[in-house]
Design a protein around this motif. Structure first.
Motif, PDB file in Angstrom:
ATOM      1  N   THR A 301       0.839  -1.199   0.000  1.00  0.00           N
ATOM      2  CA  THR A 301       0.000   0.000   0.000  1.00  0.00           C
ATOM      3  C   THR A 301       0.871   1.244   0.000  1.00  0.00           C
ATOM      4  OG1 THR A 301      -1.706  -1.151   1.256  1.00  0.00           O
ATOM      5  CG2 THR A 301      -1.809   1.259   1.233  1.00  0.00           C
ATOM      6  N   PRO A 302       0.674   2.151  -0.944  1.00  0.00           N
ATOM      7  CA  PRO A 302       1.491   3.374  -0.967  1.00  0.00           C
ATOM      8  C   PRO A 302       1.097   4.316   0.169  1.00  0.00           C
ATOM      9  CG  PRO A 302      -0.241   3.512  -2.614  1.00  0.00           C
ATOM     10  CD  PRO A 302      -0.316   2.121  -2.040  1.00  0.00           C
ATOM     11  N   ASP A 303       2.018   5.216   0.507  1.00  0.00           N
ATOM     12  CA  ASP A 303       1.711   6.219   1.529  1.00  0.00           C
ATOM     13  C   ASP A 303       0.752   7.268   0.998  1.00  0.00           C
ATOM     14  OD1 ASP A 303       3.561   5.366   3.737  1.00  0.00           O
ATOM     15  OD2 ASP A 303       5.040   5.656   2.151  1.00  0.00           O
ATOM     16  N   LEU A 304       0.885   7.600  -0.307  1.00  0.00           N
ATOM     17  CA  LEU A 304       0.026   8.594  -0.933  1.00  0.00           C
ATOM     18  C   LEU A 304      -0.386   8.093  -2.310  1.00  0.00           C
ATOM     19  CD1 LEU A 304       2.179  11.801  -0.196  1.00  0.00           C
ATOM     20  CD2 LEU A 304       0.080  11.152   0.998  1.00  0.00           C
ATOM     21  N   VAL A 305      -1.518   8.574  -2.798  1.00  0.00           N
ATOM     22  CA  VAL A 305      -1.981   8.291  -4.156  1.00  0.00           C
ATOM     23  C   VAL A 305      -2.281   9.626  -4.823  1.00  0.00           C
ATOM     24  CG1 VAL A 305      -3.744   7.185  -5.585  1.00  0.00           C
ATOM     25  CG2 VAL A 305      -2.945   6.059  -3.479  1.00  0.00           C
ATOM     26  N   ALA A 306      -1.849   9.780  -6.090  1.00  0.00           N
ATOM     27  CA  ALA A 306      -2.061  11.040  -6.807  1.00  0.00           C
ATOM     28  C   ALA A 306      -2.458  10.742  -8.243  1.00  0.00           C
ATOM     29  CB  ALA A 306      -0.799  11.894  -6.767  1.00  0.00           C
ATOM     30  N   ASP A 307      -3.149  11.690  -8.860  1.00  0.00           N
ATOM     31  CA  ASP A 307      -3.598  11.489 -10.234  1.00  0.00           C
ATOM     32  C   ASP A 307      -2.432  11.429 -11.215  1.00  0.00           C
ATOM     33  OD1 ASP A 307      -6.265  11.367  -9.552  1.00  0.00           O
ATOM     34  OD2 ASP A 307      -6.622  13.504  -9.867  1.00  0.00           O
ATOM     35  N   ASP A 308      -1.402  12.257 -10.993  1.00  0.00           N
ATOM     36  CA  ASP A 308      -0.279  12.347 -11.922  1.00  0.00           C
ATOM     37  C   ASP A 308       0.902  12.954 -11.186  1.00  0.00           C
ATOM     38  OD1 ASP A 308      -0.754  15.210 -11.867  1.00  0.00           O
ATOM     39  OD2 ASP A 308      -2.342  14.882 -13.346  1.00  0.00           O
ATOM     40  N   LEU A 309       1.990  13.200 -11.907  1.00  0.00           N
ATOM     41  CA  LEU A 309       3.204  13.702 -11.267  1.00  0.00           C
ATOM     42  C   LEU A 309       3.013  15.101 -10.695  1.00  0.00           C
ATOM     43  CD1 LEU A 309       6.119  13.455 -10.453  1.00  0.00           C
ATOM     44  CD2 LEU A 309       6.794  13.988 -12.813  1.00  0.00           C
ATOM     45  N   ALA A 310       2.249  15.953 -11.385  1.00  0.00           N
ATOM     46  CA  ALA A 310       2.006  17.301 -10.861  1.00  0.00           C
ATOM     47  C   ALA A 310       1.272  17.225  -9.524  1.00  0.00           C
ATOM     48  CB  ALA A 310       1.214  18.128 -11.867  1.00  0.00           C
ATOM     49  N   ALA A 311       0.250  16.366  -9.454  1.00  0.00           N
ATOM     50  CA  ALA A 311      -0.498  16.206  -8.196  1.00  0.00           C
ATOM     51  C   ALA A 311       0.380  15.569  -7.127  1.00  0.00           C
ATOM     52  CB  ALA A 311      -1.747  15.365  -8.441  1.00  0.00           C
ATOM     53  N   ALA A 312       1.249  14.643  -7.521  1.00  0.00           N
ATOM     54  CA  ALA A 312       2.158  14.013  -6.563  1.00  0.00           C
ATOM     55  C   ALA A 312       3.107  15.049  -5.963  1.00  0.00           C
ATOM     56  CB  ALA A 312       2.949  12.909  -7.245  1.00  0.00           C
ATOM     57  N   ALA A 313       3.642  15.938  -6.824  1.00  0.00           N
ATOM     58  CA  ALA A 313       4.549  16.980  -6.328  1.00  0.00           C
ATOM     59  C   ALA A 313       3.840  17.872  -5.322  1.00  0.00           C
ATOM     60  CB  ALA A 313       5.078  17.804  -7.497  1.00  0.00           C
ATOM     61  N   THR A 314       2.607  18.240  -5.632  1.00  0.00           N
ATOM     62  CA  THR A 314       1.841  19.081  -4.712  1.00  0.00           C
ATOM     63  C   THR A 314       1.647  18.393  -3.370  1.00  0.00           C
ATOM     64  OG1 THR A 314       0.696  20.176  -6.537  1.00  0.00           O
ATOM     65  CG2 THR A 314      -0.363  20.254  -4.373  1.00  0.00           C
ATOM     66  N   LYS A 315       1.297  17.117  -3.383  1.00  0.00           N
ATOM     67  CA  LYS A 315       1.065  16.387  -2.135  1.00  0.00           C
ATOM     68  C   LYS A 315       2.351  16.249  -1.324  1.00  0.00           C
ATOM     69  CE  LYS A 315      -3.104  13.787  -3.234  1.00  0.00           C
ATOM     70  NZ  LYS A 315      -3.829  12.531  -2.976  1.00  0.00           N
ATOM     71  N   ILE A 316       3.465  15.992  -2.004  1.00  0.00           N
ATOM     72  CA  ILE A 316       4.748  15.884  -1.310  1.00  0.00           C
ATOM     73  C   ILE A 316       5.102  17.203  -0.630  1.00  0.00           C
ATOM     74  CG2 ILE A 316       7.237  15.640  -1.661  1.00  0.00           C
ATOM     75  CD1 ILE A 316       6.516  13.574  -3.877  1.00  0.00           C
TER      76      ILE A 316
END
Length: 320
Positions: A301-316
């Motif tokens: 199970t991942p720690d976070l899930v994001a729609d794409d790399l841009a959303a992943a960067a924002t969450k990080i």
């Protein structure tokens, strides 16, 4: 500078150039190197560029052997790169590039010097000093930066995802290094040579550079454990320590860049990527582009899930 000097002495170089990626390679002088970081040529920003280039910029900071001074005319105005370094590189002399992710900025435009002023006020340059532990976002390539349509065997098959450059721009402006870690079994299978793979990565870097984004480094695993492919490269058909979900690529990056893995992230589109992050002790983000975790190879199970790399960067960046 001490680290740069050690590299200079290790390579027994005549000249060492400080080299780095930047967000505007299209108007920068680029360096061409071989796999040992020996400089083989220069690509002036005034050239009409064709093909795909590594995002490796000459910062204009050098360490020179004393003998280099004899090459400089005493009374003639000299273009150091064009008239001295380029002929030396073409002749195969000992010119090397020291690749660094530390803070070096071209401030040749108003916007760039203003951006550097703001970064200086924020303390960002000091944080990029490799004397201190660094943090990074590790990135799978296929399905995260480029569209996943099976293995990429030629440059023509690589197409950036529309949100990839935006995600990298956000990370490039943060305290995080951006480091690609990619399984490339096509090399062991004999479907792509390492020279062709370098061109594919250069296309990725060129396309990102056109959109003001870059990656600090690329690590790839060329191995594949299974035999039976026509044209396979026997010496690469091994059970290595770098093929994800093993952690060899991350550990080598950590050694090279003084990374604190507990402060790092891995962004991927498969359960193999997420398992690799778990094995290395980094936080993980599964993106819904590419395979979106549908490979189902690992129960993780991942720690976070994001729609794409841009959303992943924002969450990080929000999490930190």
């Amino acid at each position: 500078l001490a680290r740069m000097e050690r590299f200079f002495l290790e390579k027994r170089a005549e000249c060492l150039l400080f080299a780095h990626p930047n967000a505007h390679p299209y108007d920068s002088d680029l360096i061409v190197t071989d796999r040992e970081n020996r400089v083989t040529g220069f690509d002036s920003k005034h050239n009409v560029r064709t093909g795909w280039q590594d995002n490796l910029v000459n910062a204009g900071i050098y360490i020179l052997s004393r003998d280099m001074l004899r090459r400089v005319p005493e009374v003639k105005k000299t273009d150091f790169e064009k008239e001295i370094l380029a002929p030396m590189a073409a002749a195969g002399e000992a010119i090397y590039a020291y690749r660094s992710p530390e803070y070096v900025k071209d401030v040749g435009t108003v916007d760039r010097i203003r951006a550097a002023e703001e970064e200086w006020k924020s303390g960002f340059p000091a944080k990029r000093n490799l004397e201190f532990p660094q943090r990074a976002v590790f990135l799978d390539r296929d399905g995260v930066i480029n569209r996943y349509n099976g293995f990429v065997r030629t440059p023509d098959e690589l197409e950036l995802l529309p949100e990839a450059a935006e995600g990298l721009r956000r990370l490039n402006s943060s305290a995080y290094l951006t480091i690609v870690v990619s399984n490339q079994p096509v090399v062991a299978r004999g479907e792509t040579s390492e020279a062709e793979l370098a061109t594919i990565f250069n296309k990725m870097k060129t396309l990102l550079g056109r959109e003001g984004a870059f990656v600090d480094d690329v690590f790839y695993c060329p191995h594949h454990p299974d035999s039976g492919f026509p044209g396979e490269v026997k010496e690469l058909k091994i059970d290595c320590d770098c093929r994800k979900p093993k952690t060899g690529m991350l550990r080598r990056a950590a050694e090279r860049y003084h990374l604190d893995l507990s402060a790092c992230y891995l962004v991927g589109d498969t359960t193999g990527d997420i398992q690799c992050g778990k094995n290395a002790g980094v936080r993980t983000v599964l993106v819904k582009t590419g395979e979106a975790g549908r490979d189902g190879k690992y129960a993780v199970t991942p720690d976070l899930v994001a729609d794409d790399l841009a959303a992943a960067a924002t969450k990080i960046l929000e999490e930190q």
